[in-house]
Design a protein around this motif. Structure first.
Motif, PDB file in Angstrom:
ATOM      1  N   UNK A 216     -16.158   0.176 -15.707  1.00  0.00           N
ATOM      2  CA  UNK A 216     -15.676   0.880 -14.521  1.00  0.00           C
ATOM      3  C   UNK A 216     -16.847   1.187 -13.601  1.00  0.00           C
ATOM      4  N   UNK A 217     -16.527   1.515 -12.354  1.00  0.00           N
ATOM      5  CA  UNK A 217     -17.547   1.817 -11.358  1.00  0.00           C
ATOM      6  C   UNK A 217     -17.424   3.269 -10.927  1.00  0.00           C
ATOM      7  N   UNK A 218     -18.573   3.854 -10.626  1.00  0.00           N
ATOM      8  CA  UNK A 218     -18.571   5.245 -10.189  1.00  0.00           C
ATOM      9  C   UNK A 218     -17.896   5.424  -8.847  1.00  0.00           C
ATOM     10  N   UNK A 219     -18.057   4.449  -7.946  1.00  0.00           N
ATOM     11  CA  UNK A 219     -17.438   4.487  -6.622  1.00  0.00           C
ATOM     12  C   UNK A 219     -16.771   3.136  -6.390  1.00  0.00           C
ATOM     13  N   UNK A 220     -15.525   3.147  -5.971  1.00  0.00           N
ATOM     14  CA  UNK A 220     -14.812   1.896  -5.728  1.00  0.00           C
ATOM     15  C   UNK A 220     -15.565   1.061  -4.698  1.00  0.00           C
ATOM     16  N   UNK A 221     -15.608  -0.230  -4.921  1.00  0.00           N
ATOM     17  CA  UNK A 221     -16.226  -1.212  -4.033  1.00  0.00           C
ATOM     18  C   UNK A 221     -17.752  -1.190  -4.061  1.00  0.00           C
ATOM     19  N   UNK A 222     -18.338  -0.263  -4.809  1.00  0.00           N
ATOM     20  CA  UNK A 222     -19.776  -0.280  -5.024  1.00  0.00           C
ATOM     21  C   UNK A 222     -20.021  -0.676  -6.484  1.00  0.00           C
ATOM     22  N   UNK A 223     -21.114  -1.385  -6.765  1.00  0.00           N
ATOM     23  CA  UNK A 223     -21.258  -2.004  -8.085  1.00  0.00           C
ATOM     24  C   UNK A 223     -21.795  -1.099  -9.180  1.00  0.00           C
ATOM     25  N   UNK A 224     -22.070   0.179  -8.907  1.00  0.00           N
ATOM     26  CA  UNK A 224     -22.728   1.028  -9.885  1.00  0.00           C
ATOM     27  C   UNK A 224     -21.867   1.226 -11.136  1.00  0.00           C
ATOM     28  N   UNK A 225     -22.375   0.804 -12.283  1.00  0.00           N
ATOM     29  CA  UNK A 225     -21.638   0.981 -13.529  1.00  0.00           C
ATOM     30  C   UNK A 225     -22.525   1.476 -14.666  1.00  0.00           C
ATOM     31  N   UNK A 226     -23.821   1.172 -14.647  1.00  0.00           N
ATOM     32  CA  UNK A 226     -24.758   1.650 -15.658  1.00  0.00           C
ATOM     33  C   UNK A 226     -25.492   2.875 -15.110  1.00  0.00           C
ATOM     34  N   UNK A 227     -25.409   3.985 -15.840  1.00  0.00           N
ATOM     35  CA  UNK A 227     -25.974   5.243 -15.358  1.00  0.00           C
ATOM     36  C   UNK A 227     -27.014   5.770 -16.346  1.00  0.00           C
ATOM     37  N   UNK A 228     -28.179   6.143 -15.808  1.00  0.00           N
ATOM     38  CA  UNK A 228     -29.225   6.795 -16.587  1.00  0.00           C
ATOM     39  C   UNK A 228     -29.277   8.254 -16.157  1.00  0.00           C
ATOM     40  N   UNK A 229     -29.080   9.167 -17.111  1.00  0.00           N
ATOM     41  CA  UNK A 229     -28.978  10.582 -16.784  1.00  0.00           C
ATOM     42  C   UNK A 229     -29.949  11.397 -17.626  1.00  0.00           C
ATOM     43  N   UNK A 230     -30.772  12.181 -16.943  1.00  0.00           N
ATOM     44  CA  UNK A 230     -31.667  13.122 -17.601  1.00  0.00           C
ATOM     45  C   UNK A 230     -31.088  14.527 -17.488  1.00  0.00           C
ATOM     46  N   UNK A 231     -31.533  15.399 -18.396  1.00  0.00           N
ATOM     47  CA  UNK A 231     -31.062  16.781 -18.382  1.00  0.00           C
ATOM     48  C   UNK A 231     -32.232  17.752 -18.238  1.00  0.00           C
ATOM     49  N   UNK A 232     -31.891  18.944 -17.804  1.00  0.00           N
ATOM     50  CA  UNK A 232     -32.870  20.011 -17.597  1.00  0.00           C
ATOM     51  C   UNK A 232     -32.469  21.215 -18.426  1.00  0.00           C
ATOM     52  N   UNK A 233     -33.476  21.857 -19.036  1.00  0.00           N
ATOM     53  CA  UNK A 233     -33.205  23.072 -19.785  1.00  0.00           C
ATOM     54  C   UNK A 233     -33.097  24.241 -18.814  1.00  0.00           C
ATOM     55  N   UNK A 234     -31.956  24.911 -18.831  1.00  0.00           N
ATOM     56  CA  UNK A 234     -31.677  26.008 -17.913  1.00  0.00           C
ATOM     57  C   UNK A 234     -31.612  27.313 -18.694  1.00  0.00           C
ATOM     58  N   UNK A 235     -32.348  28.302 -18.240  1.00  0.00           N
ATOM     59  CA  UNK A 235     -32.396  29.618 -18.870  1.00  0.00           C
ATOM     60  C   UNK A 235     -32.820  29.547 -20.332  1.00  0.00           C
ATOM     61  N   UNK A 236     -33.498  28.480 -20.699  1.00  0.00           N
ATOM     62  CA  UNK A 236     -34.007  28.360 -22.058  1.00  0.00           C
ATOM     63  C   UNK A 236     -32.963  28.114 -23.122  1.00  0.00           C
ATOM     64  N   UNK A 237     -31.694  27.824 -22.718  1.00  0.00           N
ATOM     65  CA  UNK A 237     -30.657  27.662 -23.740  1.00  0.00           C
ATOM     66  C   UNK A 237     -29.623  26.595 -23.427  1.00  0.00           C
ATOM     67  N   UNK A 238     -29.515  26.137 -22.180  1.00  0.00           N
ATOM     68  CA  UNK A 238     -28.520  25.134 -21.829  1.00  0.00           C
ATOM     69  C   UNK A 238     -29.203  23.880 -21.296  1.00  0.00           C
ATOM     70  N   UNK A 239     -28.664  22.726 -21.654  1.00  0.00           N
ATOM     71  CA  UNK A 239     -29.163  21.459 -21.121  1.00  0.00           C
ATOM     72  C   UNK A 239     -28.117  20.904 -20.166  1.00  0.00           C
ATOM     73  N   UNK A 240     -28.403  21.001 -18.855  1.00  0.00           N
ATOM     74  CA  UNK A 240     -27.493  20.525 -17.817  1.00  0.00           C
ATOM     75  C   UNK A 240     -28.054  19.248 -17.194  1.00  0.00           C
ATOM     76  N   UNK A 241     -27.193  18.300 -16.812  1.00  0.00           N
ATOM     77  CA  UNK A 241     -27.682  17.118 -16.083  1.00  0.00           C
ATOM     78  C   UNK A 241     -28.391  17.540 -14.799  1.00  0.00           C
ATOM     79  N   UNK A 242     -29.559  16.943 -14.548  1.00  0.00           N
ATOM     80  CA  UNK A 242     -30.273  17.267 -13.308  1.00  0.00           C
ATOM     81  C   UNK A 242     -30.711  16.018 -12.545  1.00  0.00           C
TER      82      UNK A 242
END
Length: 312
Positions: A216-242
């Motif tokens: 599947x694609x993230x946006x119709x008609x655009x080819x993006x399908x492979x996603x690399x996602x890093x996370x950030x430690x927030x408040x020393x206890x949660x890992x949120x995508x950044x």
């Protein structure tokens, strides 16, 4: 010999991510502009034997159980934070320089009364030459689950330990992830996750979303399908995508155009960190319902839709 070993491990991880590889990476072939690793993430790789490495001292099943429980916690906690979000789409010329760009920057503020206030920091601007984007086309990006491997979703996936690696100097276990079955109406994650070996938290993911119809694609008609996602430690206890990035090639009548999608989430602030604003009078010209927050979905994502159309 050590350099050869590192190269073999690197190629092995890439092959695992792509799985059915040739089709998924078709858009990656040919010149694609500057594809170097983003400056804000320096990934140091360590060499091991090309054969499957020894398993960690903690049973693999226990590692998976623990990090999935933390994914439950992060999924529950993320809506309680405001943040700034930038979405950037770039087109590149044959020499690797940017020839077109779309940028939208918005601020989401989690108010003390529970409402999420959204405002535009920068008015959306576009100089893209190969595609026209309507505002609603970006909504599909919010439906990509931030946490596909919560405890309630584990039964739908096969996870395999495939090695260890440093990610931004964090020692990580690497797991291959494949859905056991696929559906038409929902997309499931297929790829690789990196789990902090000490605290058993997912710090990075790389992969795609698949249905029984394929990638599947993230946006119709655009080819993006492979996603690399890093996370950030927030408040020393949660890992949120950044940070999320995807590189591919857009096919147009004029030729192939290398394109890149980059999303950044910054300035995470919990509820109460900003002043709550009073509701305007019901019939005031400025009255409007609170913004609907982009909810971090759990598990499978709906097959993306949209109306982006290539320029003729």
């Amino acid at each position: 010999m050590e350099s050869l070993t590192r190269l073999l491990l690197h190629l092995f991880v890439i092959a695992v991510v792509c799985g059915v590889g040739v089709t998924a990476l078709r858009g990656q072939e040919g010149p694609q502009g500057p594809m170097e690793a983003p400056a804000e993430h320096h990934v140091s790789r360590i060499g091991t034997e090309p054969e499957p490495p020894a398993p960690p001292s903690l049973p693999v099943e226990e590692i998976i159980r623990r990090f999935s429980q933390k994914e439950d916690e992060y999924l529950k906690s993320r809506p309680n934070y405001g943040f700034r979000k930038s979405v950037r789409i770039q087109e590149f010329g044959p020499d690797g320089s940017a020839i077109g760009e779309f940028l939208r920057v918005t601020q989401y503020q989690k108010l003390a009364d529970g409402r999420l206030a959204m405002k535009a920091i920068e008015k959306p601007q576009s100089t893209l030459q190969g595609v026209y984007l309507a505002p609603e086309d970006l909504d599909a990006l919010d439906r990509i689950p931030a946490y596909p491997l919560t405890s309630g979703q584990l039964a739908k996936y096969d996870l395999k330990f495939i090695g260890r690696e440093l990610v931004d100097e964090v020692d990580c276990y690497i797991f291959q992830v494949k859905p056991k079955t696929v559906e038409r109406a929902k997309a499931y994650f297929e790829g690789v996750v990196w789990v902090d070996a000490q605290y058993l938290e997912v710090v990075k993911t790389y992969g795609k979303w698949v249905t029984d119809q394929g990638d599947t694609r993230g946006i119709a008609q655009l080819p993006f399908s492979l996603f690399e996602t890093y996370r950030e430690n927030v408040d020393g206890k949660y890992w949120f995508p950044n940070y999320l990035r995807s590189d591919d090639t857009l096919n147009t009548k004029e030729g192939d155009i290398p394109v890149r999608l980059t999303i950044k989430w910054t300035d995470f602030k919990p509820a109460g960190a900003v002043e709550s604003v009073p509701n305007p009078p019901p019939n005031s010209p400025n009255s409007a319902p609170p913004a609907t927050p982009p909810q971090p979905s759990q598990g499978a994502a709906p097959a993306p839709t949209g109306s982006a159309q290539p320029k003729q």
